[in-house]
Design a protein around this motif. Structure first.
Motif, mmCIF file in Angstrom:
data_model
loop_
_atom_site.group_PDB
_atom_site.id
_atom_site.type_symbol
_atom_site.label_atom_id
_atom_site.label_comp_id
_atom_site.label_asym_id
_atom_site.label_seq_id
_atom_site.Cartn_x
_atom_site.Cartn_y
_atom_site.Cartn_z
ATOM 1 N N SER A 163 0.809 -1.212 0.000
ATOM 2 C CA SER A 163 0.000 0.000 0.000
ATOM 3 C C SER A 163 0.847 1.269 0.000
ATOM 4 O O SER A 163 0.550 2.215 -0.730
ATOM 5 N N SER A 164 1.904 1.315 0.810
ATOM 6 C CA SER A 164 2.721 2.523 0.888
ATOM 7 C C SER A 164 3.367 2.842 -0.446
ATOM 8 O O SER A 164 3.347 4.000 -0.903
ATOM 9 N N ALA A 165 3.927 1.822 -1.102
ATOM 10 C CA ALA A 165 4.545 2.029 -2.413
ATOM 11 C C ALA A 165 3.496 2.347 -3.466
ATOM 12 O O ALA A 165 3.742 3.145 -4.389
ATOM 13 N N ARG A 166 2.328 1.750 -3.325
ATOM 14 C CA ARG A 166 1.247 1.987 -4.268
ATOM 15 C C ARG A 166 0.784 3.446 -4.187
ATOM 16 O O ARG A 166 0.612 4.128 -5.203
ATOM 17 N N LYS A 167 0.594 3.930 -2.976
ATOM 18 C CA LYS A 167 0.174 5.322 -2.800
ATOM 19 C C LYS A 167 1.221 6.289 -3.339
ATOM 20 O O LYS A 167 0.889 7.317 -3.930
ATOM 21 N N GLU A 168 2.476 5.966 -3.124
ATOM 22 C CA GLU A 168 3.548 6.822 -3.637
ATOM 23 C C GLU A 168 3.521 6.870 -5.162
ATOM 24 O O GLU A 168 3.664 7.931 -5.766
ATOM 25 N N ALA A 169 3.309 5.699 -5.795
ATOM 26 C CA ALA A 169 3.229 5.650 -7.254
ATOM 27 C C ALA A 169 2.020 6.429 -7.762
ATOM 28 O O ALA A 169 2.119 7.171 -8.750
ATOM 29 N N PHE A 170 0.886 6.287 -7.077
ATOM 30 C CA PHE A 170 -0.307 7.038 -7.472
ATOM 31 C C PHE A 170 -0.095 8.536 -7.283
ATOM 32 O O PHE A 170 -0.542 9.351 -8.092
ATOM 33 N N ALA A 171 0.582 8.911 -6.197
ATOM 34 C CA ALA A 171 0.829 10.328 -5.918
ATOM 35 C C ALA A 171 1.688 10.962 -7.013
ATOM 36 O O ALA A 171 1.474 12.120 -7.394
ATOM 37 N N LEU A 231 1.755 10.036 -10.142
ATOM 38 C CA LEU A 231 0.888 10.218 -11.305
ATOM 39 C C LEU A 231 -0.047 11.408 -11.109
ATOM 40 O O LEU A 231 -0.292 12.189 -12.035
ATOM 41 N N HIS A 232 -0.563 11.537 -9.889
ATOM 42 C CA HIS A 232 -1.456 12.657 -9.603
ATOM 43 C C HIS A 232 -0.706 13.978 -9.702
ATOM 44 O O HIS A 232 -1.250 14.983 -10.180
ATOM 45 N N ALA A 233 0.550 13.979 -9.251
ATOM 46 C CA ALA A 233 1.370 15.183 -9.382
ATOM 47 C C ALA A 233 1.596 15.509 -10.858
ATOM 48 O O ALA A 233 1.584 16.682 -11.251
ATOM 49 N N SER A 281 -9.475 -4.633 -4.044
ATOM 50 C CA SER A 281 -10.186 -3.783 -3.096
ATOM 51 C C SER A 281 -9.254 -2.768 -2.446
ATOM 52 O O SER A 281 -9.557 -1.567 -2.382
ATOM 53 N N GLU A 282 -8.086 -3.215 -1.979
ATOM 54 C CA GLU A 282 -7.128 -2.310 -1.343
ATOM 55 C C GLU A 282 -6.592 -1.281 -2.331
ATOM 56 O O GLU A 282 -6.393 -0.115 -1.987
ATOM 57 N N THR A 283 -6.373 -1.718 -3.558
ATOM 58 C CA THR A 283 -5.874 -0.801 -4.587
ATOM 59 C C THR A 283 -6.880 0.305 -4.872
ATOM 60 O O THR A 283 -6.517 1.479 -5.006
ATOM 61 N N LEU A 284 -8.149 -0.044 -4.964
ATOM 62 C CA LEU A 284 -9.183 0.958 -5.213
ATOM 63 C C LEU A 284 -9.291 1.943 -4.051
ATOM 64 O O LEU A 284 -9.510 3.151 -4.259
ATOM 65 N N VAL A 285 -9.126 1.472 -2.831
ATOM 66 C CA VAL A 285 -9.136 2.353 -1.655
ATOM 67 C C VAL A 285 -7.970 3.332 -1.735
ATOM 68 O O VAL A 285 -8.121 4.530 -1.475
ATOM 69 N N ASP A 286 -6.792 2.843 -2.110
ATOM 70 C CA ASP A 286 -5.623 3.717 -2.242
ATOM 71 C C ASP A 286 -5.812 4.720 -3.381
ATOM 72 O O ASP A 286 -5.415 5.888 -3.268
ATOM 73 N N ALA A 288 -8.040 7.458 -2.211
ATOM 74 C CA ALA A 288 -7.356 8.367 -1.288
ATOM 75 C C ALA A 288 -6.483 9.372 -2.021
ATOM 76 O O ALA A 288 -6.370 10.527 -1.608
ATOM 77 N N ILE A 289 -5.883 8.954 -3.129
ATOM 78 C CA ILE A 289 -4.962 9.834 -3.853
ATOM 79 C C ILE A 289 -5.664 10.660 -4.922
ATOM 80 O O ILE A 289 -5.453 11.875 -5.043
ATOM 81 N N PHE A 290 -6.517 10.027 -5.715
ATOM 82 C CA PHE A 290 -7.136 10.716 -6.849
ATOM 83 C C PHE A 290 -8.489 11.342 -6.510
ATOM 84 O O PHE A 290 -9.009 12.132 -7.292
#
Length: 286
Positions: A142-150, A152-154, A174-179, A182-184
């Motif tokens: 999750s932590s690495a996933r959120k960083e990768a999404f962040a 992309l969002h940036a 399910s966890e990926t969609l939650v992350d 949170a980011i997008f």
């Protein structure tokens, strides 16, 4: 007379075996060797079409070591076909190192196109079909996933506006969609495509909030492609807001300090905002 290619990349069905093209069948029949991600999976496909050919494994754990020997065989005149378990070789599958080495060795190669889960999901999603960006699998943690999404969002804050595409495993969806939510943001439009071309094909569309809620209560099965639509006009306005903030700060601050302050205010990576500040500074001088 048709040109002879030493290395042929062959797309395979992503679910429905009837999607295997006649040209792909002929390519495998005429090959001296077929390189497979998993020989057991490819054996079922070969059996379906009565193809008798020698197969060997080429996967992420042995590709680097095998490439020099395979290049030698290609240079000696061996006709080699490369397939993955499903879909187009190289896309989230092995083969890139071999292709790169073949190009460097000036070995003629071609591709026989066919099914692809990312593109199939894209055209069924109802999201803007272009531009799009296929990213592969998101990080498993999750932590690495959120960083990768962040990141992309940036990039979206810096002007990226494309439909984004990932593959994901059922137990992490399910966890990926939650992350992602949170980011997008919960109102971002997305889609989850499951079991494409198979009997239980399903495409579920909605906001990230709706998708996260549904898959938290309904455990999915099968092969999954996740798609995220581009930012809405409201979200695109935030890019103009960032630019306005940077322009104001650049009147009284250095590029470095302006980027640091703006990044903190927007919750964006400083490096991304710094790059945007440099762009604005350059445009201002032109």
């Amino acid at each position: 007379m048709s040109r002879t290619f030493a290395l042929t990349l062959v797309a395979t069905p992503i679910g429905n075996l009837s999607d295997f093209s006649p040209r792909a069948i002929q390519a495998l029949k005429h090959a001296d060797l077929v390189l497979c991600e998993d020989t057991r999976t490819t054996a079922r496909l070969l059996s379906e079409y009565n193809i008798s050919v020698r197969t060997e494994a080429l996967h992420e754990h042995n590709e680097e070591q095998r490439v020099p020997g395979l290049i030698s065989k290609l240079e000696q005149g061996l006709q080699i076909a490369l397939v993955s378990d499903a879909g187009m070789p190289l896309l989230s599958d092995p083969g890139y190192r071999l292709v790169r080495a073949a190009i460097d060795a000036d070995i003629p190669l071609t591709v026989i196109p066919g099914p692809n889960a990312a593109l199939t999901g894209l055209v069924l999603s109802g999201l803007p079909p272009h531009p799009f960006m296929f990213i592969g699998f998101p990080p498993p943690r999750s932590s690495a996933r959120k960083e990768a999404f962040a990141k992309l969002h940036a990039a979206e804050h810096a002007g990226l506006a494309a439909t984004l595409i990932w593959h994901e495993s059922p137990h992490r969806l399910s966890e990926t969609l939650v992350d992602m939510e949170a980011i997008f943001g919960p109102s971002r439009q997305g889609a989850v495509a499951r079991e494409l071309t198979k009997r239980f094909e399903e495409v579920r569309r909605g906001t990230l909030s709706q998708l996260a809620e549904y898959y938290a209560a309904n455990t999915p099965r099968g092969e999954i492609t996740v798609l995220l639509g581009p930012p809405s006009e409201t979200q695109e306005t935030s890019q103009r807001s960032l630019d306005d903030t940077l322009r104001s700060l650049l009147e009284t601050h250095s590029v470095k300090d302006a980027a640091t302050l703006a990044a903190t205010a927007a919750g964006l990576p400083r490096r991304t905002v710094y790059a945007r500040a440099l762009e604005l500074t350059t445009k201002g001088k032109n």
